[in-house]
Enzyme design. Structure first.
Site, mmCIF file in Angstrom:
data_model
loop_
_atom_site.group_PDB
_atom_site.id
_atom_site.type_symbol
_atom_site.label_atom_id
_atom_site.label_comp_id
_atom_site.label_asym_id
_atom_site.label_seq_id
_atom_site.Cartn_x
_atom_site.Cartn_y
_atom_site.Cartn_z
ATOM 1 N N TYR A 1 0.842 -1.190 0.000
ATOM 2 C CA TYR A 1 0.000 0.000 0.000
ATOM 3 C C TYR A 1 0.883 1.248 0.000
ATOM 4 C CZ TYR A 1 -3.884 -3.088 1.385
ATOM 5 O OH TYR A 1 -4.831 -4.086 1.438
ATOM 6 N N PRO B 1 -16.385 -3.953 2.624
ATOM 7 C CA PRO B 1 -17.776 -4.015 3.076
ATOM 8 C C PRO B 1 -18.651 -2.934 2.462
ATOM 9 C CG PRO B 1 -16.394 -3.042 4.783
ATOM 10 C CD PRO B 1 -15.476 -3.565 3.720
ATOM 11 N N LEU B 2 -18.018 -1.867 1.956
ATOM 12 C CA LEU B 2 -18.763 -0.803 1.271
ATOM 13 C C LEU B 2 -18.583 -0.881 -0.243
ATOM 14 C CD1 LEU B 2 -18.023 2.199 3.671
ATOM 15 C CD2 LEU B 2 -19.959 0.608 3.678
ATOM 16 N N GLY C 1 -16.757 1.922 -1.940
ATOM 17 C CA GLY C 1 -17.480 3.189 -1.954
ATOM 18 C C GLY C 1 -18.859 3.128 -2.573
ATOM 19 N N LEU D 1 -21.432 1.455 -1.772
ATOM 20 C CA LEU D 1 -22.511 1.380 -0.797
ATOM 21 C C LEU D 1 -22.575 2.602 0.122
ATOM 22 C CD1 LEU D 1 -22.294 -2.433 -0.105
ATOM 23 C CD2 LEU D 1 -24.289 -1.216 -0.986
ATOM 24 N N THR D 2 -21.857 3.645 -0.230
ATOM 25 C CA THR D 2 -22.097 4.933 0.440
ATOM 26 C C THR D 2 -23.311 5.619 -0.167
ATOM 27 O OG1 THR D 2 -20.691 6.200 -1.082
ATOM 28 C CG2 THR D 2 -19.628 5.235 0.876
ATOM 29 N N GLY D 3 -23.688 5.201 -1.384
ATOM 30 C CA GLY D 3 -24.820 5.806 -2.074
ATOM 31 C C GLY D 3 -24.495 7.141 -2.719
ATOM 32 N N LYS D 4 -23.220 7.488 -2.784
ATOM 33 C CA LYS D 4 -22.826 8.801 -3.292
ATOM 34 C C LYS D 4 -22.481 8.807 -4.784
ATOM 35 C CE LYS D 4 -20.990 10.197 1.209
ATOM 36 N NZ LYS D 4 -19.767 10.589 1.971
#
Length: 311
Positions: free
Chosen positions: A57, A207-208, A211, A213-216
């Protein structure tokens, strides 16, 4: 913040952790080190004790930042890092990069140096393809590192069921890091039940859904240069996922956001020990942490998720 056991290890981990890939600055667009450190410090102050990073990373940048976080509070944090992602390459002599235990241990020692610590709580093999010479080298190195007291637990980062079973053939696997979310539930069929049966801790990355599943995100969303999501809007699955996310927004109500509902979803599974969403800012870290205090998903919530996935 609620805590759980990391499988059979006896290690207590916060059910929401901190995924430190994005702060490496090599895959998720530009980052600011001071802001990244504030994000990790905010998470730690709110009860997060599980910090996950890897040697690749930012080519060590993430581990170096994590070192600043753990200084003075090492005994309060569970540090997880990974090595081996470059194993599909060959060295100048044509040999596998991690084809020998000594090479694995060398990579481990480099991570120790960057992290500024003399032990690592959880060390993962970052190889995620089929069985190779590197697999055996990692297994031998894991045994040595445990004997030497340099690691408390070992694991592998993969969703490949055969690979997980191969790594656990002698019952020595402590944890598996895997991709799991509302939008990616394939591990529910075989992998998660096996981990639960074997007492192996499940560390959930993605888990998102990076990004989603932030809905953005929208059809017109663009991503900056250097962000691995840059070409997503051009791919067919992106529009399909946006449609599902739109339907899932009904899970957000009261004080619960969609992202918090998504985190609660993975935590609903009894095999899961910790979810490790990423964060670049203190505000994002606080949003993630707040999911631990939100109510579990109801039966109605789960029916909505199942129906949307089936559709």
């Amino acid at each position: 913040m609620y805590t759980r056991k990391l499988g059979k290890t006896g290690i207590d981990v916060s059910e929401i952790g901190f995924g430190a890939w994005a702060i490496g600055g090599d895959a998720w667009g530009p980052v600011d080190d001071a802001q990244s450190l504030r994000a990790m410090e905010a998470a730690a102050e709110l009860g997060v004790n599980f910090i996950d990073t890897a040697d690749v990373y930012g080519n060590g940048r993430s581990e170096t930042l994590v070192a600043k976080l753990i200084e003075g509070r090492r005994d309060k944090l569970v540090v997880s890092t990974k090595g081996g992602l470059m194993g599909h390459h060959r060295d100048p002599r044509g040999e596998p990069v991690y084809g020998q235990p000594a090479k694995v241990i060398e990579a481990f020692e480099n991570s120790l140096r960057r992290l500024g610590t003399d032990y690592i709580d959880v060390y993962f093999c970052h190889l995620w393809w089929d069985k190779t010479e590197e697999t055996e080298a990692f297994m031998d190195a894991f045994a040595q590192l445990k004997r030497d007291g340099k690691v408390r637990a070992v694991g592998v980062s993969t969703e490949n069921f055969d690979y997980i079973k191969h790594f656990n053939r002698d019952g020595g696997l402590d944890a598996v890091q895997l991709d799991y979310s509302i939008l990616n539930r394939s591990v529910e069929r075989e992998v998660l039940p096996y981990l639960q049966e074997q007492g192996i801790g499940a560390v959930v990355r993605g888990p998102l859904r990076m990004g989603m599943l932030t809905g953005k995100f929208q059809a017109a969303t663009t991503f900056p240069e250097g962000d691995i999501r840059r070409n997503w809007p051009n791919e067919a699955w992106f529009a399909e996922s946006l449609s599902k996310v739109e339907a899932l927004k009904g899970l957000a109500h009261g004080e619960r956001t969609l992202s918090q509902a998504a985190l609660r979803f993975v935590l609903n599974h009894p095999a899961v020990s910790v979810a490790i969403p990423g964060a670049k800012t203190a505000e994002q870290a606080a949003q993630n942490v707040s999911a631990s205090a939100r109510p579990l998903l109801s039966e109605d919530d789960m029916r909505i998720i199942d129906q949307i996935q089936a559709g």
